[in-house]
Write a protein that holds these residues in place. Sequence first.
Motif, PDB file in Angstrom:
ATOM      1  N   GLU A 124       0.825  -1.209   0.000  1.00 52.08           N
ATOM      2  CA  GLU A 124       0.000   0.000   0.000  1.00 52.08           C
ATOM      3  C   GLU A 124       0.861   1.262   0.000  1.00 52.08           C
ATOM      4  O   GLU A 124       0.567   2.221  -0.724  1.00 52.08           O
ATOM      5  CB  GLU A 124      -0.923  -0.003   1.222  1.00 52.08           C
ATOM      6  CG  GLU A 124      -2.050  -1.011   1.141  1.00 52.08           C
ATOM      7  CD  GLU A 124      -2.735  -1.214   2.469  1.00 52.08           C
ATOM      8  OE1 GLU A 124      -3.707  -1.990   2.522  1.00 52.08           O
ATOM      9  OE2 GLU A 124      -2.291  -0.608   3.475  1.00 52.08           O
ATOM     10  N   PHE A 166      -7.079   0.956  -4.042  1.00 51.23           N
ATOM     11  CA  PHE A 166      -8.409   0.725  -3.466  1.00 51.23           C
ATOM     12  C   PHE A 166      -8.621  -0.754  -3.157  1.00 51.23           C
ATOM     13  O   PHE A 166      -9.127  -1.120  -2.081  1.00 51.23           O
ATOM     14  CB  PHE A 166      -9.490   1.238  -4.430  1.00 51.23           C
ATOM     15  CG  PHE A 166     -10.816   0.577  -4.271  1.00 51.23           C
ATOM     16  CD1 PHE A 166     -11.619   0.846  -3.177  1.00 51.23           C
ATOM     17  CD2 PHE A 166     -11.270  -0.326  -5.228  1.00 51.23           C
ATOM     18  CE1 PHE A 166     -12.854   0.224  -3.022  1.00 51.23           C
ATOM     19  CE2 PHE A 166     -12.493  -0.954  -5.086  1.00 51.23           C
ATOM     20  CZ  PHE A 166     -13.288  -0.680  -3.980  1.00 51.23           C
ATOM     21  N   THR A 212     -10.030   3.071   1.967  1.00 50.77           N
ATOM     22  CA  THR A 212     -10.696   2.290   0.923  1.00 50.77           C
ATOM     23  C   THR A 212     -11.778   3.135   0.260  1.00 50.77           C
ATOM     24  O   THR A 212     -11.881   3.201  -0.976  1.00 50.77           O
ATOM     25  CB  THR A 212     -11.324   1.015   1.518  1.00 50.77           C
ATOM     26  OG1 THR A 212     -10.293   0.189   2.074  1.00 50.77           O
ATOM     27  CG2 THR A 212     -12.062   0.226   0.451  1.00 50.77           C
ATOM     28  N   TYR A 253      -6.391  -1.748  -0.140  1.00 46.51           N
ATOM     29  CA  TYR A 253      -6.933  -1.239   1.124  1.00 46.51           C
ATOM     30  C   TYR A 253      -8.219  -1.976   1.501  1.00 46.51           C
ATOM     31  O   TYR A 253      -8.508  -2.156   2.703  1.00 46.51           O
ATOM     32  CB  TYR A 253      -7.175   0.258   1.036  1.00 46.51           C
ATOM     33  CG  TYR A 253      -5.963   1.080   1.368  1.00 46.51           C
ATOM     34  CD1 TYR A 253      -5.590   1.307   2.693  1.00 46.51           C
ATOM     35  CD2 TYR A 253      -5.170   1.622   0.368  1.00 46.51           C
ATOM     36  CE1 TYR A 253      -4.461   2.055   3.005  1.00 46.51           C
ATOM     37  CE2 TYR A 253      -4.037   2.375   0.666  1.00 46.51           C
ATOM     38  CZ  TYR A 253      -3.693   2.583   1.986  1.00 46.51           C
ATOM     39  OH  TYR A 253      -2.567   3.311   2.293  1.00 46.51           O
ATOM     40  N   ALA A 254      -9.001  -2.399   0.516  1.00 49.04           N
ATOM     41  CA  ALA A 254     -10.200  -3.178   0.809  1.00 49.04           C
ATOM     42  C   ALA A 254      -9.826  -4.536   1.402  1.00 49.04           C
ATOM     43  O   ALA A 254     -10.452  -5.007   2.369  1.00 49.04           O
ATOM     44  CB  ALA A 254     -11.028  -3.366  -0.466  1.00 49.04           C
ATOM     45  N   TYR A 286     -10.118   6.249  -1.627  1.00 47.72           N
ATOM     46  CA  TYR A 286      -9.456   5.856  -2.880  1.00 47.72           C
ATOM     47  C   TYR A 286     -10.487   5.527  -3.963  1.00 47.72           C
ATOM     48  O   TYR A 286     -10.276   5.826  -5.143  1.00 47.72           O
ATOM     49  CB  TYR A 286      -8.530   4.663  -2.653  1.00 47.72           C
ATOM     50  CG  TYR A 286      -7.069   5.035  -2.621  1.00 47.72           C
ATOM     51  CD1 TYR A 286      -6.438   5.607  -3.723  1.00 47.72           C
ATOM     52  CD2 TYR A 286      -6.293   4.817  -1.490  1.00 47.72           C
ATOM     53  CE1 TYR A 286      -5.102   5.960  -3.701  1.00 47.72           C
ATOM     54  CE2 TYR A 286      -4.951   5.165  -1.451  1.00 47.72           C
ATOM     55  CZ  TYR A 286      -4.364   5.731  -2.560  1.00 47.72           C
ATOM     56  OH  TYR A 286      -3.035   6.079  -2.537  1.00 47.72           O
ATOM     57  N   PHE A 287     -11.588   4.908  -3.563  1.00 41.98           N
ATOM     58  CA  PHE A 287     -12.618   4.580  -4.549  1.00 41.98           C
ATOM     59  C   PHE A 287     -13.232   5.863  -5.123  1.00 41.98           C
ATOM     60  O   PHE A 287     -13.393   6.004  -6.350  1.00 41.98           O
ATOM     61  CB  PHE A 287     -13.707   3.721  -3.900  1.00 41.98           C
ATOM     62  CG  PHE A 287     -14.835   3.376  -4.830  1.00 41.98           C
ATOM     63  CD1 PHE A 287     -14.661   2.428  -5.826  1.00 41.98           C
ATOM     64  CD2 PHE A 287     -16.065   4.002  -4.713  1.00 41.98           C
ATOM     65  CE1 PHE A 287     -15.695   2.105  -6.695  1.00 41.98           C
ATOM     66  CE2 PHE A 287     -17.105   3.694  -5.575  1.00 41.98           C
ATOM     67  CZ  PHE A 287     -16.922   2.747  -6.566  1.00 41.98           C
ATOM     68  N   ASN A 305      -7.069  -5.181   3.003  1.00 37.28           N
ATOM     69  CA  ASN A 305      -6.520  -4.913   4.334  1.00 37.28           C
ATOM     70  C   ASN A 305      -7.623  -4.571   5.324  1.00 37.28           C
ATOM     71  O   ASN A 305      -7.499  -4.839   6.523  1.00 37.28           O
ATOM     72  CB  ASN A 305      -5.499  -3.776   4.260  1.00 37.28           C
ATOM     73  CG  ASN A 305      -4.490  -3.830   5.396  1.00 37.28           C
ATOM     74  OD1 ASN A 305      -4.550  -4.694   6.264  1.00 37.28           O
ATOM     75  ND2 ASN A 305      -3.558  -2.910   5.390  1.00 37.28           N
ATOM     76  N   SER A 306      -8.715  -3.963   4.845  1.00 40.62           N
ATOM     77  CA  SER A 306      -9.847  -3.662   5.723  1.00 40.62           C
ATOM     78  C   SER A 306     -10.461  -4.947   6.271  1.00 40.62           C
ATOM     79  O   SER A 306     -10.763  -5.049   7.467  1.00 40.62           O
ATOM     80  CB  SER A 306     -10.915  -2.854   4.962  1.00 40.62           C
ATOM     81  OG  SER A 306     -10.409  -1.609   4.571  1.00 40.62           O
ATOM     82  N   CYS A 349      -8.025   1.755   7.460  1.00 43.30           N
ATOM     83  CA  CYS A 349      -8.099   0.985   6.213  1.00 43.30           C
ATOM     84  C   CYS A 349      -9.445   1.188   5.523  1.00 43.30           C
ATOM     85  O   CYS A 349      -9.516   1.378   4.303  1.00 43.30           O
ATOM     86  CB  CYS A 349      -7.874  -0.500   6.503  1.00 43.30           C
ATOM     87  SG  CYS A 349      -6.188  -0.928   6.951  1.00 43.30           S
ATOM     88  N   ALA A 350     -10.532   1.144   6.309  1.00 41.02           N
ATOM     89  CA  ALA A 350     -11.863   1.333   5.734  1.00 41.02           C
ATOM     90  C   ALA A 350     -12.019   2.747   5.173  1.00 41.02           C
ATOM     91  O   ALA A 350     -12.607   2.947   4.099  1.00 41.02           O
ATOM     92  CB  ALA A 350     -12.931   1.061   6.797  1.00 41.02           C
TER      93      ALA A 350
END
Length: 203
Positions: free
Chosen positions: A62, A162, A132, A165-166, A135-136, A168-169, A128-129
């Motif tokens: 990331e 994105f 996410t 990070y998703a 970035y989206f 990783n969320s 992370c959320a």
Amino acid sequence: MDPNRHEHHDEDFGAMDASMISSTSPYQPTTERVPDRRPFVAGFILDMQYVKSLSGVLKMIEIVLDIIVAICIGTIGLCSTSCSAASFLQFVCISAMIVTTGIFIIYAFGLQQKIAIINWPLTDFINCALFTLLYFIGSCFMAARAVTDSGKAATAFGFLAFILYAMNSWRSYTVFRVDCMKRQSPVSHIEGVDENPETRDLA
């Protein structure tokens, strides 16, 4: 009485006693592997086990993607109609890079154990959320406004960030749930003891 026989008897007893100690003593050498750690600067210890874990690898990737997106946006030049989209995505990638690097350093050096006042699994999940989602939004906004190759590259790496990070969320959410169960177990045990009639009568 034969002194030689007595000496042999003592030797046999000593050998048998040593054998018993070596097999039952809690102080015997262990064959378990020592965690993969090594000393670092100023007495800090780098936890290579975390660095090599899925969470550690995801965070390193990331950070690299954050840097790549920032470089792509920096080379756009005249952004014309995509200035607002580029500025927003640049804000997202730089913020994500700073926060993700900070959390990675905290976990890599075991600082979360020294700063226990903060719920680090929850903090990691929220960050992370949040990135996410950002970035989206930023990547979709950039995709609609990008007209140069650098802008399109920033969009592509933004969507890739994105996805990372998703992932990783979900990973951090799993770690957060496990941490919650560990925190609730001692409380449940204490509540169960308090509900004991004998304990209640003594109180």
